[in-house]
Scaffold this motif. Sequence first.
Motif, PDB file in Angstrom:
ATOM      1  N   GLY A 186       2.017  -4.430  -2.185  1.00  0.00           N
ATOM      2  CA  GLY A 186       3.447  -4.511  -1.923  1.00  0.00           C
ATOM      3  C   GLY A 186       4.117  -3.232  -1.495  1.00  0.00           C
ATOM      4  N   ALA A 187       3.341  -2.232  -1.085  1.00  0.00           N
ATOM      5  CA  ALA A 187       3.943  -0.950  -0.696  1.00  0.00           C
ATOM      6  C   ALA A 187       4.600  -0.993   0.673  1.00  0.00           C
ATOM      7  CB  ALA A 187       2.889   0.152  -0.723  1.00  0.00           C
ATOM      8  N   GLY A 188       4.429  -2.070   1.429  1.00  0.00           N
ATOM      9  CA  GLY A 188       5.132  -2.225   2.693  1.00  0.00           C
ATOM     10  C   GLY A 188       4.348  -1.755   3.897  1.00  0.00           C
ATOM     11  N   ASP A 189       5.008  -1.876   5.057  1.00  0.00           N
ATOM     12  CA  ASP A 189       4.338  -1.598   6.330  1.00  0.00           C
ATOM     13  C   ASP A 189       3.950  -0.137   6.500  1.00  0.00           C
ATOM     14  OD1 ASP A 189       4.434  -4.234   7.034  1.00  0.00           O
ATOM     15  OD2 ASP A 189       6.178  -4.034   8.363  1.00  0.00           O
ATOM     16  N   ARG A 231      -8.587  -8.511  -9.553  1.00  0.00           N
ATOM     17  CA  ARG A 231      -7.302  -9.205  -9.539  1.00  0.00           C
ATOM     18  C   ARG A 231      -7.336 -10.341  -8.534  1.00  0.00           C
ATOM     19  NH1 ARG A 231      -4.565  -8.078  -4.977  1.00  0.00           N
ATOM     20  NH2 ARG A 231      -5.112  -6.169  -3.856  1.00  0.00           N
ATOM     21  N   ALA A 232      -6.464 -11.304  -8.720  1.00  0.00           N
ATOM     22  CA  ALA A 232      -6.351 -12.402  -7.759  1.00  0.00           C
ATOM     23  C   ALA A 232      -5.682 -11.890  -6.490  1.00  0.00           C
ATOM     24  CB  ALA A 232      -5.537 -13.538  -8.362  1.00  0.00           C
ATOM     25  N   ALA A 233      -6.354 -12.089  -5.350  1.00  0.00           N
ATOM     26  CA  ALA A 233      -5.843 -11.551  -4.091  1.00  0.00           C
ATOM     27  C   ALA A 233      -5.239 -12.632  -3.194  1.00  0.00           C
ATOM     28  CB  ALA A 233      -6.966 -10.838  -3.334  1.00  0.00           C
ATOM     29  N   VAL A 234      -5.105 -13.860  -3.729  1.00  0.00           N
ATOM     30  CA  VAL A 234      -4.685 -14.974  -2.885  1.00  0.00           C
ATOM     31  C   VAL A 234      -3.266 -14.793  -2.348  1.00  0.00           C
ATOM     32  CG1 VAL A 234      -3.859 -16.359  -4.835  1.00  0.00           C
ATOM     33  CG2 VAL A 234      -4.612 -17.498  -2.732  1.00  0.00           C
ATOM     34  N   PHE A 235      -2.424 -14.050  -3.097  1.00  0.00           N
ATOM     35  CA  PHE A 235      -1.037 -13.871  -2.664  1.00  0.00           C
ATOM     36  C   PHE A 235      -0.803 -12.532  -1.969  1.00  0.00           C
ATOM     37  CE2 PHE A 235      -0.655 -16.781  -6.376  1.00  0.00           C
ATOM     38  CZ  PHE A 235      -0.219 -17.888  -5.678  1.00  0.00           C
ATOM     39  N   ASP A 236      -1.869 -11.825  -1.622  1.00  0.00           N
ATOM     40  CA  ASP A 236      -1.709 -10.569  -0.893  1.00  0.00           C
ATOM     41  C   ASP A 236      -1.033 -10.824   0.448  1.00  0.00           C
ATOM     42  OD1 ASP A 236      -2.989  -9.287  -2.899  1.00  0.00           O
ATOM     43  OD2 ASP A 236      -4.800  -8.795  -1.778  1.00  0.00           O
ATOM     44  N   PRO A 237      -0.120  -9.943   0.863  1.00  0.00           N
ATOM     45  CA  PRO A 237       0.500 -10.119   2.181  1.00  0.00           C
ATOM     46  C   PRO A 237      -0.511  -9.929   3.302  1.00  0.00           C
ATOM     47  CG  PRO A 237       1.067  -7.977   1.267  1.00  0.00           C
ATOM     48  CD  PRO A 237       0.355  -8.724   0.177  1.00  0.00           C
ATOM     49  N   SER A 238      -0.334 -10.654   4.378  1.00  0.00           N
ATOM     50  CA  SER A 238      -1.184 -10.496   5.554  1.00  0.00           C
ATOM     51  C   SER A 238      -0.553  -9.477   6.495  1.00  0.00           C
ATOM     52  CB  SER A 238      -1.346 -11.828   6.285  1.00  0.00           C
ATOM     53  OG  SER A 238      -2.081 -12.736   5.506  1.00  0.00           O
ATOM     54  N   PRO A 239      -1.352  -8.626   7.116  1.00  0.00           N
ATOM     55  CA  PRO A 239      -0.802  -7.670   8.079  1.00  0.00           C
ATOM     56  C   PRO A 239      -0.162  -8.381   9.258  1.00  0.00           C
ATOM     57  CG  PRO A 239      -3.053  -7.102   7.474  1.00  0.00           C
ATOM     58  CD  PRO A 239      -2.799  -8.471   6.944  1.00  0.00           C
ATOM     59  N   ARG A 240       0.886  -7.756   9.789  1.00  0.00           N
ATOM     60  CA  ARG A 240       1.494  -8.284  10.997  1.00  0.00           C
ATOM     61  C   ARG A 240       0.474  -8.230  12.133  1.00  0.00           C
ATOM     62  NH1 ARG A 240       2.305  -3.183  10.196  1.00  0.00           N
ATOM     63  NH2 ARG A 240       2.273  -1.672  11.902  1.00  0.00           N
ATOM     64  N   SER A 241       0.655  -9.033  13.124  1.00  0.00           N
ATOM     65  CA  SER A 241      -0.246  -9.047  14.275  1.00  0.00           C
ATOM     66  C   SER A 241       0.418  -8.320  15.447  1.00  0.00           C
ATOM     67  CB  SER A 241      -0.557 -10.488  14.668  1.00  0.00           C
ATOM     68  OG  SER A 241      -1.494 -10.531  15.696  1.00  0.00           O
ATOM     69  N   PRO A 242      -0.303  -7.528  16.222  1.00  0.00           N
ATOM     70  CA  PRO A 242      -1.732  -7.239  16.065  1.00  0.00           C
ATOM     71  C   PRO A 242      -1.964  -6.129  15.044  1.00  0.00           C
ATOM     72  CG  PRO A 242      -0.894  -6.108  17.993  1.00  0.00           C
ATOM     73  CD  PRO A 242       0.265  -6.892  17.427  1.00  0.00           C
ATOM     74  N   SER A 243      -3.023  -6.222  14.304  1.00  0.00           N
ATOM     75  CA  SER A 243      -3.405  -5.200  13.336  1.00  0.00           C
ATOM     76  C   SER A 243      -4.917  -5.168  13.245  1.00  0.00           C
ATOM     77  CB  SER A 243      -2.800  -5.496  11.962  1.00  0.00           C
ATOM     78  OG  SER A 243      -3.358  -4.645  10.970  1.00  0.00           O
ATOM     79  N   LEU A 244      -5.453  -3.991  12.986  1.00  0.00           N
ATOM     80  CA  LEU A 244      -6.887  -3.859  12.761  1.00  0.00           C
ATOM     81  C   LEU A 244      -7.348  -4.772  11.642  1.00  0.00           C
ATOM     82  CD1 LEU A 244      -9.502  -2.179  13.392  1.00  0.00           C
ATOM     83  CD2 LEU A 244      -8.778  -0.646  11.559  1.00  0.00           C
ATOM     84  N   PHE A 245      -6.462  -5.021  10.674  1.00  0.00           N
ATOM     85  CA  PHE A 245      -6.837  -5.754   9.465  1.00  0.00           C
ATOM     86  C   PHE A 245      -6.357  -7.205   9.471  1.00  0.00           C
ATOM     87  CE2 PHE A 245      -6.416  -1.237   8.301  1.00  0.00           C
ATOM     88  CZ  PHE A 245      -7.737  -0.998   7.940  1.00  0.00           C
ATOM     89  N   THR A 246      -6.049  -7.735  10.642  1.00  0.00           N
ATOM     90  CA  THR A 246      -5.623  -9.130  10.731  1.00  0.00           C
ATOM     91  C   THR A 246      -6.743 -10.052  10.246  1.00  0.00           C
ATOM     92  OG1 THR A 246      -4.197  -8.656  12.620  1.00  0.00           O
ATOM     93  CG2 THR A 246      -4.839 -10.956  12.279  1.00  0.00           C
ATOM     94  N   PRO A 247      -6.458 -10.934   9.288  1.00  0.00           N
ATOM     95  CA  PRO A 247      -7.500 -11.875   8.843  1.00  0.00           C
ATOM     96  C   PRO A 247      -7.973 -12.750  10.009  1.00  0.00           C
ATOM     97  CG  PRO A 247      -5.641 -11.852   7.319  1.00  0.00           C
ATOM     98  CD  PRO A 247      -5.207 -11.061   8.519  1.00  0.00           C
TER      99      PRO A 247
END
Length: 213
Positions: A60-63, A111-127
């Motif tokens: 949750g530290a942000g962009d 920890r449960a990671a299911v609610f982790d935020p997804s990176p905005r697109s485009p991002s190197l870490f895009t799921p």
Amino acid sequence: MTFPPRPGLPAEPVEPAVPGSRILVEDGDILMRRSLEDYARSAHVHVIESARKLEDFRLGAGDGALDSAEASADRAITTFAARTDEPDPACWHAAVLYMVELRATRYSRTRAAVFDPSPRSPSLFTPGSPMRVESISREAHEHVLSAGRSLGRAQRGSDTMDIARAQHAIHEAARLLAGELPGLSLPLWILIGRYCAETEAENLRTAGQAGTG
């Protein structure tokens, strides 16, 4: 982790993996050769920093944290390419993304990671990115994880065959990735596979300590 000691570097020069490469073709056990860190220690530092910032973002530290993670990963890509003289950008994109994501699981494994935020697109870490090793070769990914488990068992001394199993799995992962991403030499993919397997072994050791603490 404690693995067999590495011998001193050979006095006589050996052949490069491919013309112009700084990666040397070495015989013998994979774990006794120069490591990827020996060639590019500062890139290893960038991978660690990227993983830490990626986990900050997911917490949750942000962009700003995501931007820092991407910047560190970009520095790792550039440094690995420069220090190995095998500069294929797509291959290093895939390799560094995998290194960072694998190391980041060290922080999120408990920890449960299911609610982790997804990176905005485009991002190197895009799921779901097609440049993820898991997407390029699921079998190679499974070999890396298997090698990590074997290295973890070897560190505990539970089975003398685990070093051999780990090295076989690392080689198989490298062979598969070199077939899919031939822009890096097979000896370099072996170093990358070893790096990632050792990361996974350390992840498992850390998770075990957390579970028994």
